[in-house]
Design a protein around this motif. Structure first.
Motif, mmCIF file in Angstrom:
data_model
loop_
_atom_site.group_PDB
_atom_site.id
_atom_site.type_symbol
_atom_site.label_atom_id
_atom_site.label_comp_id
_atom_site.label_asym_id
_atom_site.label_seq_id
_atom_site.Cartn_x
_atom_site.Cartn_y
_atom_site.Cartn_z
ATOM 1 N N ASP A 91 -0.257 70.308 28.479
ATOM 2 C CA ASP A 91 0.957 70.407 27.668
ATOM 3 C C ASP A 91 1.688 71.724 27.896
ATOM 4 O OD1 ASP A 91 -0.303 68.148 26.724
ATOM 5 O OD2 ASP A 91 -0.131 68.681 24.602
ATOM 6 N N VAL A 92 0.933 72.827 27.920
ATOM 7 C CA VAL A 92 1.553 74.144 28.015
ATOM 8 C C VAL A 92 2.254 74.318 29.360
ATOM 9 C CG1 VAL A 92 -0.557 75.264 28.884
ATOM 10 C CG2 VAL A 92 1.176 76.623 27.686
ATOM 11 N N VAL A 93 1.694 73.734 30.408
ATOM 12 C CA VAL A 93 2.314 73.818 31.732
ATOM 13 C C VAL A 93 3.613 73.017 31.758
ATOM 14 C CG1 VAL A 93 2.018 73.300 34.188
ATOM 15 C CG2 VAL A 93 0.081 74.164 32.847
ATOM 16 N N ALA A 94 3.567 71.810 31.207
ATOM 17 C CA ALA A 94 4.770 70.974 31.164
ATOM 18 C C ALA A 94 5.863 71.625 30.334
ATOM 19 C CB ALA A 94 4.425 69.604 30.599
ATOM 20 N N ALA A 95 5.495 72.255 29.227
ATOM 21 C CA ALA A 95 6.472 72.925 28.372
ATOM 22 C C ALA A 95 7.133 74.086 29.114
ATOM 23 C CB ALA A 95 5.799 73.424 27.095
ATOM 24 N N ARG A 96 6.332 74.835 29.834
ATOM 25 C CA ARG A 96 6.871 75.984 30.569
ATOM 26 C C ARG A 96 7.825 75.527 31.664
ATOM 27 N NH1 ARG A 96 2.205 78.118 32.415
ATOM 28 N NH2 ARG A 96 1.828 78.957 30.323
ATOM 29 N N ILE A 97 7.431 74.507 32.399
ATOM 30 C CA ILE A 97 8.300 73.987 33.455
ATOM 31 C C ILE A 97 9.605 73.465 32.871
ATOM 32 C CG2 ILE A 97 8.541 72.112 35.129
ATOM 33 C CD1 ILE A 97 5.536 72.429 35.723
ATOM 34 N N SER A 98 9.518 72.766 31.755
ATOM 35 C CA SER A 98 10.715 72.191 31.131
ATOM 36 C C SER A 98 11.702 73.265 30.715
ATOM 37 C CB SER A 98 10.317 71.339 29.921
ATOM 38 O OG SER A 98 9.502 70.256 30.320
ATOM 39 N N ARG A 99 11.200 74.404 30.299
ATOM 40 C CA ARG A 99 12.077 75.520 29.913
ATOM 41 C C ARG A 99 12.702 76.195 31.122
ATOM 42 N NH1 ARG A 99 7.660 76.784 26.455
ATOM 43 N NH2 ARG A 99 7.041 78.456 27.881
ATOM 44 N N GLY A 159 2.192 65.946 27.270
ATOM 45 C CA GLY A 159 2.513 66.581 25.996
ATOM 46 C C GLY A 159 3.913 66.289 25.501
ATOM 47 N N PRO A 160 4.261 66.856 24.336
ATOM 48 C CA PRO A 160 5.511 66.504 23.653
ATOM 49 C C PRO A 160 6.727 67.347 24.011
ATOM 50 C CG PRO A 160 4.186 67.883 22.227
ATOM 51 C CD PRO A 160 3.384 67.699 23.485
ATOM 52 N N ASP A 161 6.582 68.322 24.886
ATOM 53 C CA ASP A 161 7.658 69.289 25.091
ATOM 54 C C ASP A 161 8.489 69.058 26.345
ATOM 55 O OD1 ASP A 161 7.091 70.747 22.729
ATOM 56 O OD2 ASP A 161 5.402 71.699 23.748
ATOM 57 N N THR A 162 8.275 67.951 27.043
ATOM 58 C CA THR A 162 9.181 67.615 28.145
ATOM 59 C C THR A 162 10.490 67.081 27.576
ATOM 60 O OG1 THR A 162 8.105 65.459 28.284
ATOM 61 C CG2 THR A 162 7.345 67.153 29.815
ATOM 62 N N ASP A 163 11.494 66.997 28.421
ATOM 63 C CA ASP A 163 12.814 66.563 27.960
ATOM 64 C C ASP A 163 12.863 65.072 27.639
ATOM 65 O OD1 ASP A 163 13.860 69.194 28.446
ATOM 66 O OD2 ASP A 163 13.920 68.688 30.583
ATOM 67 N N ALA A 164 11.979 64.307 28.252
ATOM 68 C CA ALA A 164 11.927 62.862 28.038
ATOM 69 C C ALA A 164 10.488 62.400 28.204
ATOM 70 C CB ALA A 164 12.842 62.140 29.030
ATOM 71 N N GLN A 165 10.232 61.164 27.773
ATOM 72 C CA GLN A 165 8.905 60.564 27.905
ATOM 73 C C GLN A 165 9.040 59.205 28.581
ATOM 74 O OE1 GLN A 165 5.922 61.907 26.958
ATOM 75 N NE2 GLN A 165 6.873 63.768 26.148
ATOM 76 N N VAL A 166 8.022 58.838 29.362
ATOM 77 C CA VAL A 166 7.975 57.499 29.943
ATOM 78 C C VAL A 166 6.577 56.939 29.739
ATOM 79 C CG1 VAL A 166 7.358 58.312 32.280
ATOM 80 C CG2 VAL A 166 8.447 56.071 31.988
ATOM 81 N N LEU A 167 6.497 55.646 29.463
ATOM 82 C CA LEU A 167 5.230 54.940 29.376
ATOM 83 C C LEU A 167 5.324 53.642 30.169
ATOM 84 C CD1 LEU A 167 4.014 55.212 25.645
ATOM 85 C CD2 LEU A 167 2.966 56.248 27.671
ATOM 86 N N ARG A 219 -6.443 64.675 36.125
ATOM 87 C CA ARG A 219 -5.422 65.601 35.665
ATOM 88 C C ARG A 219 -5.225 66.722 36.666
ATOM 89 N NH1 ARG A 219 -3.499 65.318 30.716
ATOM 90 N NH2 ARG A 219 -3.173 67.541 30.450
ATOM 91 N N GLN A 220 -4.001 67.245 36.705
ATOM 92 C CA GLN A 220 -3.641 68.304 37.640
ATOM 93 C C GLN A 220 -3.197 69.542 36.865
ATOM 94 O OE1 GLN A 220 -3.870 67.775 41.157
ATOM 95 N NE2 GLN A 220 -4.932 65.954 40.386
ATOM 96 N N GLY A 221 -3.255 70.688 37.537
ATOM 97 C CA GLY A 221 -2.748 71.926 36.948
ATOM 98 C C GLY A 221 -3.612 72.494 35.843
ATOM 99 N N THR A 222 -4.900 72.176 35.851
ATOM 100 C CA THR A 222 -5.775 72.643 34.775
ATOM 101 C C THR A 222 -6.302 74.052 35.016
ATOM 102 O OG1 THR A 222 -7.637 71.517 35.843
ATOM 103 C CG2 THR A 222 -6.462 70.317 34.108
ATOM 104 N N SER A 223 -6.226 74.554 36.246
ATOM 105 C CA SER A 223 -6.614 75.935 36.545
ATOM 106 C C SER A 223 -5.362 76.797 36.609
ATOM 107 C CB SER A 223 -7.354 76.007 37.881
ATOM 108 O OG SER A 223 -6.482 75.648 38.949
ATOM 109 N N ASP A 224 -5.532 78.101 36.570
ATOM 110 C CA ASP A 224 -4.376 78.999 36.679
ATOM 111 C C ASP A 224 -3.638 78.788 37.993
ATOM 112 O OD1 ASP A 224 -4.916 80.088 34.225
ATOM 113 O OD2 ASP A 224 -5.954 81.852 35.015
ATOM 114 N N ALA A 225 -4.406 78.647 39.080
ATOM 115 C CA ALA A 225 -3.783 78.439 40.392
ATOM 116 C C ALA A 225 -3.057 77.103 40.437
ATOM 117 C CB ALA A 225 -4.851 78.503 41.487
#
Length: 261
Positions: free
Chosen positions: A185-193, A205-213, A152-158
């Motif tokens: 999730d919180v990082v993806a939500a912030r970027i999406s906004r 997480g659930p807050d992106t504009d779309a999902q892919v699997l 996983r990426q983006g788990t630290s503040d930096a």
């Protein structure tokens, strides 16, 4: 703007979610279109789930074009995304443009490439020349040998700030979509906004504009799936059971049935 893409943009603005799945051949694309999927991704993940490799690095541009042609024939109204494989775009914007052109001629609507802010000039070069680009940040599978594992990426503040910066730069450069893979999730939500581009999440997480699997994860065709993937079907086991039943029928003389002359 491409009519299909304009619908994606409108849905982002109105808060409607879109769903994508990977497809590597005509039957999967046809099933996806019939099921109402909004997009299909011809992913270089085919190197792992179709070819059996440990990563995506052996996939070639020729392979991607071959599979894109098959998918396009069955995709219907789905927006067709296609990956630029490792080694086909990193050298220069001109190389990326030429490789993207090959995928467009094969039937892709949107061309996806991995990388952060360092790819902004390439995104801008292609976008200015009429190519719809999807950027891909967070966990980037083509760099797995650099990272050492699928982590996983983006788990630290930096790390989170770096992802936000990369997404903003890529969107400003002209990327119409940004895939966010394996980020909090919180990082993806912030970027999406914050960005104009449509965000596509996978393990984000659930807050992106779309999902892919990956279709093979969704359908249970892989022995193991990532923790974020939901297995909606155990098709692999069902296929194995059906094949075993066939073997049994042949062995017992039950197939093919005898016909009276």
């Amino acid at each position: 703007m491409h009519k299909k893409i304009s619908r994606w943009v409108k849905d982002k603005q109105q808060g409607r979610k879109r769903a994508l799945v990977t497809a590597y051949d005509y039957p999967m694309a046809r099933f996806a279109a019939a099921a109402g999927l909004h997009g299909v991704l011809v992913g270089d993940s085919l190197g792992m789930v179709v070819c059996g490799d440990q990563d995506t690095l052996n996939v070639t541009l020729e392979q991607m074009c071959y599979h894109t042609r098959m998918v396009q024939r069955g995709a219907g109204d789905c927006l067709v995304f296609a990956d630029l494989p490792f080694g086909s775009y990193e050298k220069s914007p001109e190389q990326a443009w030429e490789s993207a052109g090959a995928l467009l001629r094969a039937g892709a609507d949107v061309i996806k490439l991995e990388g952060g802010a360092e790819m902004a000039a390439t995104v801008a070069f292609c976008a200015e020349r009429g190519i719809n680009i999807c950027a891909h940040i967070g966990l980037t599978p083509q760099r797995v040998r650099q990272w050492g594992s699928f982590q996983r990426q983006g788990t630290s503040d930096a790390g989170a700030q770096r992802l936000q910066h990369e997404a903003s730069v890529l969107s400003a450069a002209g990327a119409r979509f940004v895939v966010l893979e394996a980020v909090p999730d919180v990082v993806a939500a912030r970027i999406s906004r914050e960005i104009e581009a449509v965000t596509i999440g996978i393990g984000a997480g659930p807050d992106t504009d779309a999902q892919v699997l990956v279709a093979h994860d969704l359908l249970g065709l892989e022995v193991e799936s990532p923790p974020f993937a939901r297995r909606y079907l155990e098709a692999g086991q069902q296929m194995q059971d059906a094949l075993a039943h066939y073997v049994e029928d042949v062995s017992n003389g039950q197939f093919p049935p005898r016909r009276a002359h």
